[in-house]
Design a protein around this motif. Structure first.
Motif, PDB file in Angstrom:
ATOM      1  N   PHE A  33     -13.673  33.036  -0.147  1.00  0.00           N
ATOM      2  CA  PHE A  33     -13.885  32.786   1.535  1.00  0.00           C
ATOM      3  C   PHE A  33     -14.869  33.611   2.043  1.00  0.00           C
ATOM      4  O   PHE A  33     -15.146  32.742   3.058  1.00  0.00           O
ATOM      5  CB  PHE A  33     -12.921  34.229   1.851  1.00  0.00           C
ATOM      6  N   ARG A  73     -14.815  31.664   5.539  1.00  0.00           N
ATOM      7  CA  ARG A  73     -14.221  32.172   6.438  1.00  0.00           C
ATOM      8  C   ARG A  73     -14.282  33.714   6.172  1.00  0.00           C
ATOM      9  O   ARG A  73     -12.768  33.808   6.738  1.00  0.00           O
ATOM     10  CB  ARG A  73     -12.929  31.073   6.126  1.00  0.00           C
ATOM     11  N   LEU A 110     -15.440  34.407   9.361  1.00  0.00           N
ATOM     12  CA  LEU A 110     -14.223  33.316  11.139  1.00  0.00           C
ATOM     13  C   LEU A 110     -12.743  33.643  10.772  1.00  0.00           C
ATOM     14  O   LEU A 110     -12.351  33.671  12.540  1.00  0.00           O
ATOM     15  CB  LEU A 110     -14.700  32.201  10.062  1.00  0.00           C
ATOM     16  N   TYR A 111     -12.535  33.377   9.754  1.00  0.00           N
ATOM     17  CA  TYR A 111     -10.806  34.111  10.148  1.00  0.00           C
ATOM     18  C   TYR A 111     -10.362  34.928  10.494  1.00  0.00           C
ATOM     19  O   TYR A 111      -9.552  35.337  11.381  1.00  0.00           O
ATOM     20  CB  TYR A 111     -10.304  34.597   8.843  1.00  0.00           C
ATOM     21  N   ALA A 151      -9.188  26.195  11.998  1.00  0.00           N
ATOM     22  CA  ALA A 151     -10.508  26.718  11.695  1.00  0.00           C
ATOM     23  C   ALA A 151     -10.695  25.784  10.092  1.00  0.00           C
ATOM     24  O   ALA A 151     -11.643  26.375   9.631  1.00  0.00           O
ATOM     25  CB  ALA A 151     -10.107  28.240  11.365  1.00  0.00           C
ATOM     26  N   THR A 183     -16.222  29.380  17.598  1.00  0.00           N
ATOM     27  CA  THR A 183     -14.704  29.658  16.856  1.00  0.00           C
ATOM     28  C   THR A 183     -13.349  30.189  19.065  1.00  0.00           C
ATOM     29  O   THR A 183     -12.647  29.356  18.469  1.00  0.00           O
ATOM     30  CB  THR A 183     -14.154  30.418  16.304  1.00  0.00           C
ATOM     31  N   TYR A 219     -15.891  21.957   2.268  1.00  0.00           N
ATOM     32  CA  TYR A 219     -15.147  22.897   1.004  1.00  0.00           C
ATOM     33  C   TYR A 219     -16.431  22.667   0.127  1.00  0.00           C
ATOM     34  O   TYR A 219     -16.639  23.664  -0.636  1.00  0.00           O
ATOM     35  CB  TYR A 219     -14.061  23.292   1.440  1.00  0.00           C
TER      36      TYR A 219
END
Length: 577
Positions: free
Chosen positions: A80, A85, A88-89, A201, A317, A421
């Protein structure tokens, strides 16, 4: 299966935290049991339904040429972090630190892991296309788990990932998965719409949701009454706004509006339509190039702001409404009197429909006052974007039809991810000219455990669940009324014959009153109920009733000698439908 040997504990009352049909009925009927917030046991009945849905999903994924694998649920943080991410998550990611100080997380999705597989296993264009899928437990630290199985912290999901040479080939894989999804939801007996959606996302370009239509659905969707256009309201496209007219010379007029704060209050006080007013909303971006800046978003007074579109326009975001204190610092006015005049154009975003309003009314950035005769380009400027939510009655962006609103539950989501990705993780292949190129990816998700609840939301009545035959825990609910030897002998023979024909039977052999058995039968919701009682036995028949039949008194008398074949034929017909 004999009811007396099964683990089925029905309840008269729903759990205190259950407030939607599926949560109430699955709990009362003994399908699920709450372990913690957003965490549930699947009891034997519930597991049978879950496994049947899994089987349908697997059969159609295999039919579409996808290859099943299994990736771990516990994942090192490095993957991640490689794509960004990990940050980001945010809080929805379940993060774990092991005894050596290493960072891990429980997987909410597996794009990074499957991309890592691809960068090590796919080397040449000859290895393409590939579509990989798994059925795996996922985890999200939901701040407010709700709706039983509809929004959990632990859930079962089918996630598939395609790898192709080009965007055109990726679209072919996307269409194959779209076809598989149509077959899955058709086989489950669901009424649904495929709608345009936002990728969220996970990212990507082309994106569509499969929305199961239910009145209590958590998602708002719109669809055209003439063409096949349909979209989640967050992704729906308004029709192109009218052309802006050249403003006349002059300046806006300041008018007193004491204690008139809402759009409706101001419109009534000044005697104008709400469509003639402007709604000025102040927001703060969570991150990105404008992180922590106060910005103003302006929409027409009769429209609502689409926060998702605002976030995309700001490159963040998520956006949050500014506090009253931030609003007053930015506008020098109390809430209800903000407006675009004098606000820095670099921090002002205006919806296209709002910019097209001639002689508009808006807040004066002065408590107790508004401005009349306001024109975009003359009195204020800003970045014109599509910022509003569409609503029922809006014109369709594709034809001359009108949009109709529905509620739905998202059952599946398909994306073309592009190279987001593969580029970040160096997943490349050699094309036919020996050039290194990034793999073009797609992503396809179905909430398998969520489908258990979604099916109930669409298939129930005031008495309980009404399972479609394809996903019901059993095909037939056999109820015997009495303990007489000849009655039990007929029931045992029918039970055996049905099993020999491949029919799944739950035989309620309990020593209970008929009313209790019938009430439990309606609650559990098995599609066909076969009742054997002394009166019918004397007449040489059994009673057959379909659970979906709204008239509880409508039953079919079937001769005992023909019962097994008649019932098996009814089941087979329902499974083919």
């Amino acid at each position: 299966m004999l009811y007396s040997r099964a683990l089925i504990s029905t309840m008269k009352e729903a759990p205190a935290d259950a407030n939607n049909a599926s949560h109430i009925l699955l709990s009362r009927a003994g399908y699920i049991r709450r372990v913690g917030a957003g965490i549930y046991d699947f009891l034997p009945l519930g597991l049978r339904v879950l496994r049947k849905i899994e089987a349908i999903v697997r059969e159609e994924m295999d039919r579409a040429g996808a290859l099943e694998l299994l990736m771990p649920a516990l994942l090192p943080a490095e993957y991640f972090r490689e794509t960004g991410r990990w940050d980001l998550y945010g809080d929805v990611l379940f993060r774990i630190r092991d005894r050596k100080g290493g960072d891990y997380h429980l997987g909410p999705t597996h794009e990074e892991i499957v991309t890592d597989i691809a960068r090590h296993q796919i080397r040449s264009w000859r290895d393409l296309p590939k579509t990989l899928y798994q059925v795996q437990v996922k985890f999200r630290d939901e701040p407010r788990p709700r709706g039983g199985l509809l929004r959990c912290r632990e859930f079962l999901m089918k996630d598939a990932y395609s790898f192709d040479e080009t965007e055109d080939r990726a679209r072919e894989s996307y269409e194959q998965m779209r076809g598989a999804y149509v077959r899955i939801f058709n086989r489950m007996g669901l009424t649904y719409r495929m709608v345009q959606a936002d990728s969220g996302a996970i990212g990507g370009s082309t994106s569509a949701e499969f929305q199961v239509l239910v009145d209590a659905g958590e998602d708002a969707i719109v669809a055209c009454d003439r063409c096949d256009y349909a979209a989640n309201v967050e992704a729906a496209e308004p029709r192109e706004p009218p052309a802006r007219r050249t403003p006349p010379s002059g300046q806006p007029q300041e008018v007193p509006t004491p204690d008139q704060r809402t759009i409706e209050e101001v419109a009534n006080y000044l005697g104008v339509e709400k469509s003639q007013t402007l709604k000025s909303l102040l927001y703060i971006a969570k991150d990105g190039p404008r992180a922590n800046q106060v910005v103003m978003a302006v929409v027409r007074g009769d429209h609502e702001l689409n926060e998702l579109r605002l976030a995309r326009a700001l490159g963040t975001t998520e956006v949050f409404l500014a506090s009253d204190e931030d609003l007053e610092r930015a506008t020098n006015a109390k809430k209800g009197f903000a407006g675009p005049v004098g606000f820095a154009p670099a921090r002002l975003l205006v919806d296209g429909d709002a910019a097209a309003v001639d002689a508009a009314v808006a807040g004066a950035n002065k408590t107790g006052y508004h401005l009349k005769d306001l024109w975009f380009g003359r009195d204020y400027r800003g970045d014109v974007q599509t910022l509003r939510l569409v609503k029922a009655g809006d014109p369709c962006p594709r034809c001359d039809g009108l949009l109709v609103s529905y509620r739905g539950i998202e059952a599946g989501h398909i994306f073309i991810l592009g190279t987001k990705y593969s580029q970040a993780m160096g997943a490349v292949f050699s094309d036919d000219k020996q050039q290194q190129r990034a793999l073009v990816m797609g992503c396809y998700g179905i909430g398998v455990s969520r489908l258990v609840a979604t099916t109930v939301e669409q298939h129930h009545d005031e008495n309980g669940i009404r399972w479609p035959m394809s996903v019901a825990p059993y095909h037939v609910h056999l109820i015997t009324l009495g303990k007489e030897a000849d009655l039990l002998s007929v029931a045992a023979a029918l039970h055996k014959d049905l099993q020999g024909l491949g029919i799944e039977v739950l035989w309620d052999d309990r020593d209970e009153r008929p009313g209790v058995k019938f009430k439990d039968g309606d609650l559990i919701g098995i599609p066909l109920r076969v009742t054997i009682g002394a009166k019918g036995l004397a007449a040489g028949s059994v009673e057959l009733r379909e659970r979906a039949e709204p008239d509880a008194k409508k039953v079919e008398l079937v001769p005992i000698r023909d019962a097994a074949t008649a019932i098996a034929s009814r089941v087979a017909s329902a499974l083919r439908a």
